[in-house]
Design a protein around this motif. Structure first.
Motif: not given
Length: 244
Positions: A6, A10-12
């Motif tokens: 992550t 907040g994006s993977n």
């Protein structure tokens, strides 16, 4: 071969055990990096175009392609997109249907599933073609001129063949008179490789970090011009990268 990580926004993203690198800068964020380093500068340069041909090197998790679609939909841009992208890892593409993408891409899930299954997607305004295999061989066989090139391969330390003068010569041959290349790399050898292939080099700072933009001709819309001849004089030991 991969570990899910992550990133700061907040994006993977993924960490590749093969290349020992993340697909995105975890301190910037995958979505942030995609939009700020690639999509926004490209579409700032190419405003109000009816059609754009985009070369996305390499597809990976598809953030640059998906970020482009997200951006034009969010901003009600009516440009027709033709996106071409080589990718060596077929298993990665097959797995994308199960990857947890950020909320920004929620409306793009049907596109992701189609690409994961068929390596192709088409509607009235967008066509995406993923080519499985070696990127350089793919470029040698293409007969398309591109407006935008996202140069987003793993770094030259581990993916050397996609940063050489000969590689950028392939890109130059596929470029239009006003093509823009976006890339995160600011390494002098990489810039020399691009320059010796025919591109004009510019330094650009979107929000955080410096990056490189390259153009087939001089422009005054984005970035600060980098005089590569002066660079060579000031740093005579610096050399472009060449095919081994």
């Amino acid at each position: 071969m991969y570990s899910v990580v992550t990133t700061k926004d907040g994006s993977n993203t993924l960490y590749s055990n093969k290349y020992n690198q993340h697909y995105h800068n975890i301190d910037d964020g995958a979505v942030f990096e995609t939009l700020s380093k690639h999509v926004i500068p490209a579409f700032t340069f190419h405003k109000n175009k009816a059609n754009l041909n985009i070369l996305d090197i390499c597809f990976g998790l598809g953030y640059n392609t998906l970020g482009t679609i997200y951006y034009i939909k969010k901003n009600n841009i009516k440009t027709k997109l033709n996106i071409y992208s080589p990718e060596l890892d077929e298993n990665l593409i097959n797995s994308l249907k199960n990857f947890t993408y950020p909320k920004e891409f929620d409306s793009l899930i049907p596109i992701i599933k189609q690409l994961s299954k068929n390596f192709h997607y088409k509607d009235e305004g967008i066509e995406i073609k993923i080519h499985l295999g070696d990127a350089k061989q793919y470029l040698k066989n293409l007969d398309i001129k591109f407006d935008i090139i996202y140069q987003d391969a793993f770094s030259s330390e581990v993916n050397y063949e996609l940063w050489t003068k000969e590689y950028f010569q392939l890109l130059y041959n596929l470029s239009k008179e006003n093509t823009i290349i976006t890339t995160y790399s600011i390494a002098t050898p990489v810039r020399l490789s691009m320059y010796e292939a025919g591109f004009e080099i510019y330094e650009y700072i979107p929000l955080k970090r410096k990056q490189t933009l390259a153009f087939t001709s001089n422009q005054n819309i984005l970035g600060k011009y980098v005089d590569m001849e002066l660079k060579k004089i000031n740093n005579p030991k610096a050399k472009a990268l060449y095919d081994r």
